[in-house]
Write an enzyme that holds these catalytic residues in place. Structure first.
Site, PDB file in Angstrom:
ATOM      1  N   ILE A  68     -12.112  46.019  40.086  1.00 52.88           N
ATOM      2  CA  ILE A  68     -13.563  45.959  40.078  1.00 52.88           C
ATOM      3  C   ILE A  68     -13.979  46.167  38.631  1.00 52.88           C
ATOM      4  O   ILE A  68     -13.337  46.908  37.887  1.00 52.88           O
ATOM      5  CB  ILE A  68     -14.201  47.008  41.014  1.00 52.88           C
ATOM      6  CG1 ILE A  68     -15.717  46.828  41.061  1.00 52.88           C
ATOM      7  CG2 ILE A  68     -13.818  48.421  40.614  1.00 52.88           C
ATOM      8  CD1 ILE A  68     -16.399  47.620  42.154  1.00 52.88           C
ATOM      9  N   PHE A 103     -17.071  46.933  35.720  1.00 56.15           N
ATOM     10  CA  PHE A 103     -18.381  47.496  35.420  1.00 56.15           C
ATOM     11  C   PHE A 103     -18.806  47.052  34.030  1.00 56.15           C
ATOM     12  O   PHE A 103     -18.010  47.064  33.092  1.00 56.15           O
ATOM     13  CB  PHE A 103     -18.346  49.029  35.461  1.00 56.15           C
ATOM     14  CG  PHE A 103     -18.030  49.580  36.808  1.00 56.15           C
ATOM     15  CD1 PHE A 103     -19.024  49.711  37.769  1.00 56.15           C
ATOM     16  CD2 PHE A 103     -16.740  49.965  37.137  1.00 56.15           C
ATOM     17  CE1 PHE A 103     -18.735  50.218  39.022  1.00 56.15           C
ATOM     18  CE2 PHE A 103     -16.432  50.470  38.387  1.00 56.15           C
ATOM     19  CZ  PHE A 103     -17.441  50.592  39.332  1.00 56.15           C
ATOM     20  N   ILE A 155      -9.536  49.423  37.372  1.00 58.76           N
ATOM     21  CA  ILE A 155     -10.950  49.441  37.000  1.00 58.76           C
ATOM     22  C   ILE A 155     -11.057  48.727  35.651  1.00 58.76           C
ATOM     23  O   ILE A 155     -10.233  48.943  34.767  1.00 58.76           O
ATOM     24  CB  ILE A 155     -11.471  50.888  36.819  1.00 58.76           C
ATOM     25  CG1 ILE A 155     -11.178  51.765  38.030  1.00 58.76           C
ATOM     26  CG2 ILE A 155     -12.947  50.893  36.423  1.00 58.76           C
ATOM     27  CD1 ILE A 155     -12.059  51.527  39.217  1.00 58.76           C
ATOM     28  N   GLU A 156     -12.072  47.898  35.498  1.00 54.93           N
ATOM     29  CA  GLU A 156     -12.368  47.277  34.205  1.00 54.93           C
ATOM     30  C   GLU A 156     -13.758  47.724  33.792  1.00 54.93           C
ATOM     31  O   GLU A 156     -14.672  47.796  34.607  1.00 54.93           O
ATOM     32  CB  GLU A 156     -12.349  45.749  34.309  1.00 54.93           C
ATOM     33  CG  GLU A 156     -12.798  45.053  33.031  1.00 54.93           C
ATOM     34  CD  GLU A 156     -13.004  43.543  33.181  1.00 54.93           C
ATOM     35  OE1 GLU A 156     -13.243  42.888  32.156  1.00 54.93           O
ATOM     36  OE2 GLU A 156     -12.942  43.028  34.322  1.00 54.93           O
ATOM     37  N   VAL A 157     -13.917  48.005  32.514  1.00 52.11           N
ATOM     38  CA  VAL A 157     -15.236  48.215  31.920  1.00 52.11           C
ATOM     39  C   VAL A 157     -15.326  47.194  30.799  1.00 52.11           C
ATOM     40  O   VAL A 157     -14.398  47.066  29.994  1.00 52.11           O
ATOM     41  CB  VAL A 157     -15.416  49.659  31.389  1.00 52.11           C
ATOM     42  CG1 VAL A 157     -16.744  49.799  30.678  1.00 52.11           C
ATOM     43  CG2 VAL A 157     -15.312  50.665  32.526  1.00 52.11           C
TER      44      VAL A 157
END
Length: 181
Positions: free
Chosen positions: A92, A94, A138-140
């Site tokens: 996912i 952000f 998680i990706e930012v």
């Protein structure tokens, strides 16, 4: 999807309005709750009383995350757990405004991450990839720099072009403070 007439898909897409939530199976609800609340800024919200299993519901950035207690013995390693950070794994993402601050906070928290800078048409996008306590990616990123451009000639191109796309794609986050559980 046997038995589903593909022709009905071409008539019109499902009448969806937005992404509501993602669900995450967790080996340790408290550890995951701490991660999503105190590092990522999600806010715990009330779960319906009819749910008869351990978990927590969180909300921020226009999306809900439902943390669900895994139904496997606690000594079993999570299906997602790995030390390898592969940006192509399920994840996912952000949006953020200051990737440097995010990288600094991850380092301070002792969270291993991979940083990438990709370029498309002269636009640079910065990405940080890391795992939650259960190994889910998680990706930012600063992906909002990339324009949303429908592919000409696709079956839904005409309808897409008639839709009103938001000028700002991300939602203002709900103000959160660190919580202890």
């Amino acid at each position: 999807m046997a038995g589903l007439a593909l022709a009905t898909w071409k008539e019109a897409p499902l009448p969806l309005s937005s992404l509501n939530h993602i669900s995450r199976n967790c080996a340790n609800i408290q550890e995951s709750l701490d991660f999503y609340v105190n590092l990522l800024g999600f806010v715990p919200i009330k779960r319906p009383g009819f749910l008869n299993f351990d978990g927590a519901w969180l909300f921020n950035y226009g999306i809900g995350i439902h943390l669900l207690q895994e139904e496997v013995p606690a000594d079993r390693h999570s299906l997602h757990a790995t030390d390898v950070i592969n940006p192509r794994n399920d994840h996912i993402s952000f949006q953020c405004d200051d990737i440097e601050v995010v990288g600094k906070r991850l380092s301070e928290a002792g969270i291993k991450y991979v940083r990438r800078v990709v370029e498309e048409g002269g636009i640079e996008v910065e990405q940080l990839f890391f795992h939650d306590p259960d190994g889910f990616m998680i990706e930012v990123c600063t992906c909002e720099k990339l324009p949303l451009e429908p592919i000409a000639g696709s079956s839904c191109y005409r309808e897409f072009c008639q839709r009103q796309l938001p000028s700002a794609c991300h939602l203002v986050p709900y103000p959160a403070t660190n919580h202890t559980y």
